[in-house]
Scaffold this motif. Structure first.
Motif, short mmCIF file in Angstrom:
data_model
loop_
_atom_site.label_atom_id
_atom_site.label_comp_id
_atom_site.label_asym_id
_atom_site.label_seq_id
_atom_site.Cartn_x
_atom_site.Cartn_y
_atom_site.Cartn_z
N TYR A 179 -6.87 7.33 -1.29
CA TYR A 179 -7.32 6.05 -0.73
C TYR A 179 -6.18 5.35 -0.01
O TYR A 179 -6.39 4.76 1.06
N CYS A 180 -4.98 5.40 -0.59
CA CYS A 180 -3.83 4.77 0.05
C CYS A 180 -3.52 5.42 1.39
O CYS A 180 -3.15 4.74 2.36
N ASP A 236 -12.34 -3.18 1.50
CA ASP A 236 -10.97 -2.94 1.06
C ASP A 236 -10.65 -3.78 -0.17
O ASP A 236 -10.02 -3.30 -1.13
N VAL A 277 -5.09 -8.61 0.36
CA VAL A 277 -6.33 -8.06 0.95
C VAL A 277 -7.39 -9.15 1.04
O VAL A 277 -8.12 -9.25 2.03
N LYS A 296 0.83 -1.21 0.00
CA LYS A 296 0.00 0.00 0.00
C LYS A 296 0.86 1.26 0.00
O LYS A 296 0.53 2.24 -0.66
N TYR A 306 -9.69 -3.58 11.98
CA TYR A 306 -9.72 -4.14 10.62
C TYR A 306 -9.87 -5.65 10.65
O TYR A 306 -10.70 -6.23 9.93
N TRP A 312 -1.48 -3.07 -7.64
CA TRP A 312 -2.85 -3.26 -7.16
C TRP A 312 -3.34 -4.67 -7.39
O TRP A 312 -4.07 -5.24 -6.57
N ALA A 329 -6.08 4.13 3.81
CA ALA A 329 -5.83 2.73 4.12
C ALA A 329 -4.63 2.58 5.06
O ALA A 329 -4.65 1.75 5.98
N LEU A 353 -5.58 3.35 8.51
CA LEU A 353 -6.34 2.22 9.04
C LEU A 353 -5.42 1.08 9.44
O LEU A 353 -5.55 0.51 10.53
N TYR A 354 -4.47 0.75 8.59
CA TYR A 354 -3.56 -0.37 8.88
C TYR A 354 -2.67 -0.09 10.08
O TYR A 354 -2.42 -0.97 10.91
N THR A 361 -9.80 -2.36 -3.85
CA THR A 361 -8.55 -2.77 -4.48
C THR A 361 -8.79 -3.31 -5.88
O THR A 361 -8.05 -2.99 -6.83
#
Length: 234
Positions: free
Chosen positions: A107-108, A132, A212, A19, A122, A205, A111, A114-115, A136
């Motif tokens: 978006y990255c 997610d 993912v 990511k 998550y 991706w 994300a 979040l990670y 993706t």
């Protein structure tokens, strides 16, 4: 349980590491395309031995029909030339490419937050990993379509601003005894690089989709529904 828990371990795992690479790829992709501007010089070799020069500049989003090549009623090689613009347009493909790269960038970022801060949420959620994975997959398709379209648009741009395209656009270049050549062509290296980063984004991706997917319940249920069995004896 849902509060922020900063954990940099996620960036060392394929899920977070890829990511981060996608985020960097998006930056280079939209910067190399969206920030482009170039200037070319056309030389007209007249039959009386006199040379004329024309200079034109073009930039993102490459709306070439608005780029003035010759002002109205300009005399070139003893021929009066009407107002002439470049022919062609790569607006839709270039803007689509930059838009996808910018959306990818944001978006990255979301994300990665979040990670790195909410990985416990998550992995305990059924909905978030599925969304997610869906996003993706959508971005992988977008990178394929926008990069392919932009590669074609770049090809059209090179033609329109090259010697062959200029001769086809400028009527005086087809007069007897007159020859035209783009003697100083604007460097399009950064645009070539943008296409490379576009296809790199596609590879990242598509690769990331697997990692993912492994975080979703779909992957978990697949193996719990079909537990491993001992091999049958022959």
């Amino acid at each position: 349980m849902s509060g922020l828990r900063l954990n940099l371990q996620a960036i060392k795992e394929p899920l977070g590491f890829i990511k981060a690479l996608e985020w960097l790829t998006a930056i280079f992709a939209f910067a190399s395309c969206g920030g482009y501007s170039g200037t070319s010089i056309v030389t007209l070799f007249c039959k009386d031995g006199k040379n004329e020069t024309l200079k034109f500049a073009f930039s993102y989003p490459f709306r070439l029909s608005h780029t003035l090549l010759v002002k109205n009623n300009t005399s070139l090689c003893n021929v009066t030339v009407p107002e002439t613009h470049l022919v062609g347009s790569s607006v839709s493909s270039s803007q689509f490419f930059v838009t996808v790269a910018v959306l990818n960038f944001f978006y990255c970022m979301a994300a990665l937050v979040l990670y790195l801060g909410y990985m416990h949420v998550y992995r305990n959620s059924n909905f978030v990993p599925k969304m997610d994975f869906l996003m993706t997959t959508i971005f992988a398709v977008f990178w394929l379509t926008c990069t392919s379209a932009w590669a074609k648009g770049l090809q059209n741009l090179k033609y329109a601003t090259g010697t062959v395209g200029i001769v086809a656009t400028l009527a005086v270049c087809r007069e007897e005894g007159v020859a035209c050549e783009v003697t100083e062509l604007a460097s399009m290296r950064s645009l070539n690089v943008s296409v490379i980063f576009g296809f790199l984004g596609l590879i990242l991706w598509v690769s990331n989709a697997w990692f993912v997917y492994k975080e979703t319940r779909w992957h978990t249920m697949r193996y719990t529904a079909h537990p491993g069995q001992a091999p049958r004896s022959i």
